[in-house]
Motif scaffolding. Structure first.
Motif, PDB file in Angstrom:
ATOM      1  N   LYS A 179      51.571 -69.392 -26.085  1.00  0.00           N
ATOM      2  CA  LYS A 179      51.363 -70.838 -25.764  1.00  0.00           C
ATOM      3  C   LYS A 179      50.525 -72.030 -26.043  1.00  0.00           C
ATOM      4  CE  LYS A 179      55.488 -70.114 -22.525  1.00  0.00           C
ATOM      5  NZ  LYS A 179      56.608 -70.424 -23.091  1.00  0.00           N
ATOM      6  N   SER A 180      49.282 -71.371 -25.581  1.00  0.00           N
ATOM      7  CA  SER A 180      47.962 -72.248 -26.118  1.00  0.00           C
ATOM      8  C   SER A 180      47.906 -72.413 -27.527  1.00  0.00           C
ATOM      9  CB  SER A 180      46.665 -71.728 -25.445  1.00  0.00           C
ATOM     10  OG  SER A 180      45.938 -72.505 -25.850  1.00  0.00           O
ATOM     11  N   GLY A 181      48.295 -71.192 -28.382  1.00  0.00           N
ATOM     12  CA  GLY A 181      48.324 -71.431 -29.685  1.00  0.00           C
ATOM     13  C   GLY A 181      49.108 -72.270 -30.230  1.00  0.00           C
ATOM     14  N   GLU A 182      50.451 -72.560 -29.512  1.00  0.00           N
ATOM     15  CA  GLU A 182      51.684 -73.254 -30.143  1.00  0.00           C
ATOM     16  C   GLU A 182      51.013 -74.698 -29.869  1.00  0.00           C
ATOM     17  OE1 GLU A 182      54.922 -72.279 -27.660  1.00  0.00           O
ATOM     18  OE2 GLU A 182      55.344 -70.418 -28.737  1.00  0.00           O
ATOM     19  N   LEU A 183      50.270 -74.855 -28.583  1.00  0.00           N
ATOM     20  CA  LEU A 183      49.711 -76.374 -28.373  1.00  0.00           C
ATOM     21  C   LEU A 183      48.797 -76.498 -29.441  1.00  0.00           C
ATOM     22  CD1 LEU A 183      49.362 -78.767 -26.634  1.00  0.00           C
ATOM     23  CD2 LEU A 183      47.805 -77.431 -25.232  1.00  0.00           C
ATOM     24  N   CYS A 184      47.793 -75.725 -29.723  1.00  0.00           N
ATOM     25  CA  CYS A 184      46.744 -75.932 -30.765  1.00  0.00           C
ATOM     26  C   CYS A 184      47.444 -76.255 -31.951  1.00  0.00           C
ATOM     27  CB  CYS A 184      45.774 -74.718 -30.885  1.00  0.00           C
ATOM     28  SG  CYS A 184      44.708 -74.689 -29.380  1.00  0.00           S
ATOM     29  N   SER A 185      48.251 -75.605 -32.452  1.00  0.00           N
ATOM     30  CA  SER A 185      49.019 -75.738 -33.744  1.00  0.00           C
ATOM     31  C   SER A 185      49.644 -77.193 -33.827  1.00  0.00           C
ATOM     32  CB  SER A 185      50.344 -74.858 -33.987  1.00  0.00           C
ATOM     33  OG  SER A 185      51.277 -75.316 -33.071  1.00  0.00           O
ATOM     34  N   LYS A 186      49.939 -78.053 -32.896  1.00  0.00           N
ATOM     35  CA  LYS A 186      50.186 -79.457 -33.078  1.00  0.00           C
ATOM     36  C   LYS A 186      48.899 -80.050 -33.663  1.00  0.00           C
ATOM     37  CE  LYS A 186      53.425 -79.327 -29.355  1.00  0.00           C
ATOM     38  NZ  LYS A 186      53.866 -79.669 -28.114  1.00  0.00           N
ATOM     39  N   TYR A 187      47.763 -79.709 -33.500  1.00  0.00           N
ATOM     40  CA  TYR A 187      46.718 -80.362 -34.082  1.00  0.00           C
ATOM     41  C   TYR A 187      46.096 -79.508 -35.254  1.00  0.00           C
ATOM     42  CZ  TYR A 187      47.205 -82.606 -29.353  1.00  0.00           C
ATOM     43  OH  TYR A 187      47.781 -83.190 -28.595  1.00  0.00           O
ATOM     44  N   ASN A 188      46.942 -78.652 -35.809  1.00  0.00           N
ATOM     45  CA  ASN A 188      46.484 -77.954 -36.753  1.00  0.00           C
ATOM     46  C   ASN A 188      45.093 -77.094 -36.604  1.00  0.00           C
ATOM     47  OD1 ASN A 188      46.864 -77.017 -39.707  1.00  0.00           O
ATOM     48  ND2 ASN A 188      45.418 -78.426 -40.445  1.00  0.00           N
ATOM     49  N   MET A 189      45.317 -76.362 -35.279  1.00  0.00           N
ATOM     50  CA  MET A 189      44.292 -75.450 -34.861  1.00  0.00           C
ATOM     51  C   MET A 189      44.758 -74.201 -34.255  1.00  0.00           C
ATOM     52  SD  MET A 189      41.556 -77.822 -32.488  1.00  0.00           S
ATOM     53  CE  MET A 189      42.656 -78.298 -31.295  1.00  0.00           C
ATOM     54  N   LYS A 190      44.165 -73.233 -34.142  1.00  0.00           N
ATOM     55  CA  LYS A 190      44.549 -72.180 -33.471  1.00  0.00           C
ATOM     56  C   LYS A 190      43.811 -71.808 -32.253  1.00  0.00           C
ATOM     57  CE  LYS A 190      46.347 -69.480 -37.422  1.00  0.00           C
ATOM     58  NZ  LYS A 190      46.294 -68.274 -38.241  1.00  0.00           N
ATOM     59  N   PHE A 191      44.490 -71.003 -31.374  1.00  0.00           N
ATOM     60  CA  PHE A 191      43.799 -70.473 -30.026  1.00  0.00           C
ATOM     61  C   PHE A 191      42.983 -69.244 -30.342  1.00  0.00           C
ATOM     62  CE2 PHE A 191      43.944 -68.323 -25.758  1.00  0.00           C
ATOM     63  CZ  PHE A 191      43.361 -68.875 -25.170  1.00  0.00           C
ATOM     64  N   GLY A 192      42.089 -68.980 -29.778  1.00  0.00           N
ATOM     65  CA  GLY A 192      41.225 -67.715 -30.030  1.00  0.00           C
ATOM     66  C   GLY A 192      40.733 -67.086 -28.666  1.00  0.00           C
ATOM     67  N   TYR A 193      40.509 -65.781 -28.751  1.00  0.00           N
ATOM     68  CA  TYR A 193      39.857 -65.173 -27.477  1.00  0.00           C
ATOM     69  C   TYR A 193      38.542 -64.263 -28.078  1.00  0.00           C
ATOM     70  CZ  TYR A 193      39.093 -61.936 -23.753  1.00  0.00           C
ATOM     71  OH  TYR A 193      38.655 -61.313 -22.665  1.00  0.00           O
ATOM     72  N   HIS A 194      37.658 -64.310 -27.382  1.00  0.00           N
ATOM     73  CA  HIS A 194      36.449 -64.084 -27.908  1.00  0.00           C
ATOM     74  C   HIS A 194      35.957 -62.721 -26.864  1.00  0.00           C
ATOM     75  CE1 HIS A 194      31.971 -63.558 -28.368  1.00  0.00           C
ATOM     76  NE2 HIS A 194      31.743 -63.333 -27.256  1.00  0.00           N
ATOM     77  N   ASN A 195      35.805 -61.595 -27.268  1.00  0.00           N
ATOM     78  CA  ASN A 195      35.464 -60.278 -26.238  1.00  0.00           C
ATOM     79  C   ASN A 195      34.163 -60.247 -25.837  1.00  0.00           C
ATOM     80  OD1 ASN A 195      34.544 -59.243 -29.269  1.00  0.00           O
ATOM     81  ND2 ASN A 195      33.822 -57.867 -27.796  1.00  0.00           N
ATOM     82  N   HIS A 196      34.308 -59.591 -24.453  1.00  0.00           N
ATOM     83  CA  HIS A 196      32.651 -59.076 -24.079  1.00  0.00           C
ATOM     84  C   HIS A 196      32.771 -57.781 -24.066  1.00  0.00           C
ATOM     85  CE1 HIS A 196      32.480 -63.494 -23.088  1.00  0.00           C
ATOM     86  NE2 HIS A 196      31.186 -63.120 -22.835  1.00  0.00           N
ATOM     87  N   ASP A 197      32.369 -56.966 -23.067  1.00  0.00           N
ATOM     88  CA  ASP A 197      32.280 -55.557 -22.756  1.00  0.00           C
ATOM     89  C   ASP A 197      33.397 -54.812 -22.114  1.00  0.00           C
ATOM     90  OD1 ASP A 197      31.225 -56.781 -20.567  1.00  0.00           O
ATOM     91  OD2 ASP A 197      30.026 -54.715 -20.080  1.00  0.00           O
ATOM     92  N   PHE A 198      34.063 -55.609 -21.265  1.00  0.00           N
ATOM     93  CA  PHE A 198      35.049 -55.129 -20.189  1.00  0.00           C
ATOM     94  C   PHE A 198      36.253 -54.586 -21.027  1.00  0.00           C
ATOM     95  CE2 PHE A 198      35.576 -59.835 -19.953  1.00  0.00           C
ATOM     96  CZ  PHE A 198      36.604 -59.797 -20.116  1.00  0.00           C
ATOM     97  N   GLU A 199      36.739 -55.358 -22.226  1.00  0.00           N
ATOM     98  CA  GLU A 199      37.847 -55.197 -22.702  1.00  0.00           C
ATOM     99  C   GLU A 199      37.851 -53.646 -23.287  1.00  0.00           C
ATOM    100  OE1 GLU A 199      36.917 -59.488 -23.411  1.00  0.00           O
ATOM    101  OE2 GLU A 199      35.743 -57.698 -23.551  1.00  0.00           O
ATOM    102  N   ILE A 200      36.604 -53.107 -23.613  1.00  0.00           N
ATOM    103  CA  ILE A 200      36.680 -51.781 -24.136  1.00  0.00           C
ATOM    104  C   ILE A 200      36.852 -50.653 -23.200  1.00  0.00           C
ATOM    105  CG2 ILE A 200      35.140 -50.417 -25.500  1.00  0.00           C
ATOM    106  CD1 ILE A 200      36.023 -52.687 -27.168  1.00  0.00           C
ATOM    107  N   VAL A 201      36.429 -50.923 -22.064  1.00  0.00           N
ATOM    108  CA  VAL A 201      36.275 -49.745 -20.826  1.00  0.00           C
ATOM    109  C   VAL A 201      37.452 -49.950 -19.949  1.00  0.00           C
ATOM    110  CG1 VAL A 201      33.998 -49.319 -20.986  1.00  0.00           C
ATOM    111  CG2 VAL A 201      34.614 -50.960 -19.553  1.00  0.00           C
ATOM    112  N   THR A 202      38.050 -51.156 -20.096  1.00  0.00           N
ATOM    113  CA  THR A 202      39.169 -51.257 -18.786  1.00  0.00           C
ATOM    114  C   THR A 202      40.473 -50.914 -19.366  1.00  0.00           C
ATOM    115  OG1 THR A 202      38.156 -53.522 -18.214  1.00  0.00           O
ATOM    116  CG2 THR A 202      40.720 -53.141 -17.583  1.00  0.00           C
ATOM    117  N   LYS A 203      41.304 -49.902 -18.551  1.00  0.00           N
ATOM    118  CA  LYS A 203      42.245 -49.226 -19.110  1.00  0.00           C
ATOM    119  C   LYS A 203      43.585 -50.187 -18.793  1.00  0.00           C
ATOM    120  CE  LYS A 203      42.475 -45.982 -21.036  1.00  0.00           C
ATOM    121  NZ  LYS A 203      42.406 -45.794 -22.651  1.00  0.00           N
TER     122      LYS A 203
END
Length: 306
Positions: free
Chosen positions: A159-183
């Motif tokens: 939904k944040s991506g949809e909001l950003c698209s109204k301004y010709n932008m995209k939403f994004g996610y940036h990883n750290h380390d926990f995403e790799i080891v969290t199951k």
């Protein structure tokens, strides 16, 4: 990840505020360069805290053309309202195509089934300074293993991506380390995030260094999800006594001086990962001045054809 960086991120999530701007296509922009090379301003965070204008001037003099922010709070970027910061950048021939601002579940109003004004204004301000991507670099710990909350948060990401698209932008996610080891079931959290976000609305900014100590290898991940990583945090890593992240202790170093084959990763991202934005970030300096370090980083990127 050191405590100061975690606190910096978490504080930013709750100190954002408003600059009311017209929600029109006046913010629309086009951008067609094959790739850009920039610097995450967290790399020179102490210098930016003391003298934002002077620090940006030094970065521009080094040859940087693009920066990425990590400081949006009280409706300001490094103490400047959006139009003021845009002018500062313009005067130095700098552009800011992306920035880090944490979005949390608190930015969604369940009663209204809509984002809070704080998040809407965050997106407006990002558009006003010329961003193409509004990137959240964190996922609250309470959400990471609660399937219902996690699914809801991915829906909010879209939904944040949809909001950003109204301004010709995209939403994004940036990883750290926990995403790799969290199951999450039979997969890790990073798999879950990528699979449950719409690539037309949500980009992934892959940080090739953050994941390294916990076994994450950027090329392997890009092979698994080709074309999903429009932005990359470019880092090299060296063994350290106390690392920046979890797992084996590593910390970032000047590009080309660590254990990662950075150029190979860059080339793979450019050819197969969908990567257009290559953003240098160095968080540790081995006694070197941060500004000197990012100057060397840029020289390495130029040598590699970036």
């Amino acid at each position: 990840m050191n405590n100061s960086r975690r606190n910096f991120i978490k504080t930013g999530a709750f100190t954002m505020a408003a600059l009311t701007l017209s929600k029109t296509k006046s913010f629309a922009r086009t951008f067609s360069a094959d790739h850009i090379t920039g610097v995450q301003l967290y790399s020179v965070r102490d210098d930016m805290a003391k003298d934002p204008s002077g620090t940006l001037k030094q970065l521009a003099a080094m040859g940087y053309k693009y920066v990425e922010h990590a400081n949006y709070k009280d409706r300001k970027f490094y103490g400047y309202a959006a139009p003021e910061f845009k002018k500062l950048l313009d005067d130095l021939d700098l552009k800011m195509r992306s920035g880090h601002t944490v979005m949390t579940a608190e930015h969604w109003d369940e009663a209204k089934d809509d984002f809070t004004d704080v998040w809407k204004q965050t997106v407006e301000d990002a558009a006003a300074v010329g961003q193409l991507y509004v990137i959240s670099p964190w996922l609250d710990e309470a959400l990471r293993t609660d399937m219902d909350k996690l699914k809801k948060m991915m829906d909010i990401f879209n939904k944040s991506g949809e909001l950003c698209s109204k301004y010709n932008m995209k939403f994004g996610y940036h990883n750290h380390d926990f995403e790799i080891v969290t199951k999450v079931g039979d997969e890790n959290l990073y798999d879950f995030i990528i699979k449950n976000t719409d690539p037309n609305l949500v980009i992934q900014q892959i940080d090739i260094g953050n994941m390294y100590g916990n076994g994450g290898r950027a090329i392997e991940i890009m092979k698994k999800y080709p074309g999903r990583f429009q932005s990359m945090h470019v880092k090299d890593e060296i063994k350290a006594t106390k690392g920046e992240m979890g797992g084996e202790p590593y910390e970032s170093a000047v590009l080309g001086k660590g254990v990662l084959n950075v150029k190979e990763i860059l080339d793979y991202g450019r050819k197969y990962g969908g990567t257009k934005h290559f953003i240098i970030e160095q968080e540790s300096y081995q006694g070197q001045a941060p500004l000197d370090a990012v100057k060397e980083d840029l020289a390495a990127m130029k040598k590699w054809g970036y």
